[in-house]
Design an enzyme around this catalytic site. Structure first.
Site, PDB file in Angstrom:
ATOM      1  N   SER A  67      69.708  58.429  71.876  1.00  0.00           N
ATOM      2  CA  SER A  67      70.345  59.893  71.938  1.00  0.00           C
ATOM      3  C   SER A  67      71.718  59.882  71.859  1.00  0.00           C
ATOM      4  O   SER A  67      72.159  61.027  71.997  1.00  0.00           O
ATOM      5  CB  SER A  67      69.757  60.311  73.239  1.00  0.00           C
ATOM      6  N   LYS A 102      69.831  65.704  81.570  1.00  0.00           N
ATOM      7  CA  LYS A 102      71.220  65.333  80.835  1.00  0.00           C
ATOM      8  C   LYS A 102      71.947  66.773  81.208  1.00  0.00           C
ATOM      9  O   LYS A 102      73.306  66.976  81.045  1.00  0.00           O
ATOM     10  CB  LYS A 102      71.012  65.254  79.504  1.00  0.00           C
TER      11      LYS A 102
END
Length: 770
Positions: free
Chosen positions: A676, A719
């Protein structure tokens, strides 16, 4: 049938009936009865004896007496102590009580003497005579209450009327039956009643005799077995083997009360029989004993009733846990289906989330809400297949597997069984634990789970399995396919605050011996504990910090310094020391080659500041910061994409041959991996190569392809929370994660400007400052 009317004293008898021709004595103690005897003795010594209906009635009237009685002749009166008379009478004839002339000082009434008409038909009388003798003979054979002399005298009587009257007088029977015979005014009526009584009594006596015979046979059999057992016991004691027999008897008793299918009972009975034949010194005796004890302790058909009250179950879940809406919703759905179908398939849930998010505690709450017994099996580090399936009995030290052992421990066949840390199982040369769990967690197979030790099918279909895991990557695909995965993501700051107020603080106050009035933690101080002293997805460390405050508070109170402690942001350092964690805040100004990325860790979300430097060299790509293989590949994919679009940004082809690119991700000592960070590293490299600043308020996450497409990622909630803690305003998220954003609460997304990006062109347009 004629009647002669007489006026006679009346004596009411209690629990006694006197028939004509009967000579009997009785005691009288009531004043009216004594006066009646005295009045009779002054006249012709005749008295009318009649039974009263209720023996407890002390002053009976006309309605309290039977209608038919006996005129009797008083032959003797004896005075006894305490004003009691013992009267000897002889019954003369039946009579009917017409009315009472007086009731005081004694009863006196008009009675009608009943003269009985004889039966003229000789054949009828002969039939009555023969039948009654036959019945009497059968009665004497069954009963031992009639003496031989009396029986012989009665059998010599040739007159039917006399025979019937003598039987009425001499047969032992309750006074109610004698009253029925007294009330029968004809020979034929008396015969019918007497014959019926004799037949009933004969049947009762036959049944008693048969019953006593069976009881005697059983007693004789038990006595025989007892004697043989005692003899065997004595022999075994002489041989030093006295324990085996007693153990076998205990096992046999337990087997009698065991609720199990017949084939299982037969198996246990066979094992007990084999156990009896083994001597105590035989090594196999202990193995057989352990095996039988295990089978007898298994809850084959024992179960608890589930709670069917949906409202109560939901209230328990709400009280025990804040948030976790998906888990609560799934449990309520299961309970609703179970109530409608009476036996819905128990779901196999897998709770996946970071440590400390309440996976184990929610399982306990579910058990309490459903009124199920709770048992926990920790699978962390288990690598032997026999731990699940059990060891075969041919091995020394064999024992049942953890599943069967848990059922034996909890004592019911429908508990809630928690399979904790299912992602931390492993495999070696002894077998694959995950493969052994496939049968346990397959609803189509676990109704006949085969434990190698028990060697009998164990029904697991009633068990409600809940598994917990930190990471789905550690669970094999076939095993994961059998479970329904529910993800427990990180708690937000607001959720942690609620959990602390409603659960953690009261719990720690109680565990540390304090009272609620002795400690108060201000909301601002609690938020500072959450942000400055813990860095986790769950609340485990938060509970530890609260416990630390409680311990210091207890000491201060006992030392006498304070009666109550109030924790604020000003005195928080006194209890917990200096702040341990600080978040990397958003950069204050735009910089070249520095981009903020978002990462997921087992402790929640975090931000990564990716730094890129370009320097003269040989065209090498240098990666530092303990990057994993996946992250290194993302960096190479990023530089390949940049080289493919270099002309669009005015980058000369020879640039990549004459310069080295160095990517570094602090903190250098912490291992990092995952795809990611692909778009983040690509953006940082392009910024450093083109010397274009990156916006300081932007953070991003997403996987990059060689063609610049942005692929979706996981852990988005954690996140975004990390971005909020770092005071970042703009976040770039892959477009395919749009559905994840819609499911998030406003508490998470509020204050963030989220841009959905599909390719690197969109990323660069949002991130680079031009």
């Amino acid at each position: 049938m004629k009647q002669l009317i007489y006026g006679l004293p009346v004596i009411a008898l209690r629990g006694t009936t006197i028939l004509p021709e009967m000579i009997v004595h009785f005691d009288v103690s009531r004043t009216r009865s004594i006066k009646a005897v005295e009045a009779a003795m002054l006249k012709e010594q005749k008295v009318f004896l009649v039974t009263q209906k209720d023996p407890e009635n002390e002053n009976p009237g006309l309605l309290d007496l039977y209608k038919i009685g006996t005129v009797a002749y008083i032959k003797q009166v004896v005075k006894l102590p305490k004003d009691v008379l013992r009267v000897l009478v002889e019954g003369v004839s039946r009579a009917e009580l017409l009315r009472l002339e007086r009731e005081n000082p004694y009863l006196e009434g008009q009675v009608g003497i009943i003269e009985e008409e004889d039966i003229e038909d000789h054949n009828v009388k002969e039939a009555i005579l023969r039948n009654i003798k036959e019945s009497f003979h059968a009665y004497c054979m069954e009963s031992g209450k009639v003496s031989k002399d009396l029986a012989a005298q009665i059998m010599k009587i040739d007159d039917a009327k006399h025979l019937v009257d003598q039987l009425c007088i001499n047969l032992p029977m309750p006074y109610e039956d004698q009253q029925k015979l007294l009330g029968a005014l004809t020979l034929y009526e008396r015969y019918g009643i007497l014959e019926g009584m004799l037949e009933d009594e004969i049947e009762i006596l036959k049944f008693r005799r048969e019953f006593q015979r069976k009881v005697k046979e059983r007693i004789d059999k038990n006595q025989k077995e007892y004697i043989l057992r005692e003899q065997m016991k004595l022999i075994r004691e002489e041989l030093g083997e006295d324990n085996t027999s007693s153990d076998a008897d205990v096992f046999q008793e337990k087997l009698q009360g065991l609720d199990a299918p017949e084939e299982i009972k037969e198996k246990i009975a066979k094992e007990i029989k084999r156990f009896k034949s083994l001597s105590n010194n035989n090594a196999e005796s202990n193995v057989a004993r352990d095996y039988i004890e295990t089978l007898l302790d298994m809850p084959w058909r024992i179960h608890t009733d589930d709670n069917e009250d949906l409202k109560e179950a939901f209230q328990i879940l709400e009280k025990d846990h804040y948030g976790l809406e998906k888990v609560k919703e799934r449990i309520m759905e299961f309970l609703a289906v179970r109530n409608l179908t009476e036996k819905g398939k128990s779901p196999i849930l897998c709770l996946v989330g970071p440590p400390g998010t309440g996976k184990t505690s929610i399982a306990r709450s579910v058990a309490r809400a459903l009124n199920k017994k709770y048992v926990r099996i920790c699978l962390g580090g288990v690598r032997d297949e026999a731990e699940i399936r059990g060891h075969r009995r041919t091995y020394i030290g064999a024992m049942p597997g953890r599943i069967a052992a848990a059922l034996r421990q909890v004592g019911v066949n429908n508990p809630l069984m928690l399979l904790d840390e299912i992602d931390k199982t492993s495999s070696d040369y002894k077998g694959d634990v995950s493969a052994a769990l496939l049968e346990v967690l397959d609803p189509e197979q676990n109704s006949h789970f085969n434990d190698h030790y028990i060697e009998l099918p164990v029904d697991l279909s009633e068990v409600l399995f809940i598994a917990t895991a930190n990471d789905l990557q550690g669970i094999s695909r076939p095993l994961l396919d059998r479970m329904e995965v529910i993800e427990l993501s990180s708690y937000t700051e607001n959720e942690k605050e609620h959990i602390a107020k409603e659960h953690l603080i009261p719990k720690q106050i109680k565990e540390n011996g304090l009272e609620e009035k002795q400690l108060a933690i201000r909301p601002a101080a609690l938020r500072k504990i959450i942000n400055g002293y813990t860095k986790e997805a769950g609340v485990r460390n938060l509970e530890r910090r609260i416990g630390q405050i409680c311990r210091k508070t207890a000491r201060e109170i006992l030392e006498g310094d304070k009666q109550k402690v109030v924790v604020t942001t000003k005195n928080l350092e006194h209890y917990l020391g200096q702040e341990r964690y600080t978040y990397q805040m958003a950069n204050k100004q735009n910089e070249v080659g520095i981009v903020r990325g978002l990462a997921w860790t087992s402790a929640g979300g975090d931000t990564l500041q990716i730094e890129v430097n370009v320097m003269p060299g040989k065209g090498e790509l240098v990666l530092t910061g303990q990057l994993g293989d996946v992250m290194k590949e993302s960096a190479r994919a990023g530089i390949s994409y940049i080289r493919s679009v270099a002309s669009d940004y005015g980058i000369k082809p020879e640039f990549f041959r004459e310069n080295d690119i160095h990517i570094h991700i602090p903190e250098g000592a912490v291992p990092k991996d995952g795809p990611s960070a692909g778009i983040t590293m690509a953006t940082a490299m392009l910024s450093a190569i083109t010397e274009t600043p990156v916006k300081a308020e932007v953070a991003m996450t997403g996987e990059i392809t060689l063609r610049g497409r942005v692929l979706p990622i996981g852990g988005l909630k954690e996140k975004l929370l990390a971005a909020k803690y770092a005071k970042i305003k703009t976040v770039l998220v892959p477009k395919e994660n749009k559905a994840d954003i819609k499911e998030m609460s406003e508490e998470i997304t509020d204050g963030l400007e989220i841009h959905l990006v599909d390719n690197m062109g969109e990323v660069l347009s949002q991130a680079l400052s031009r």
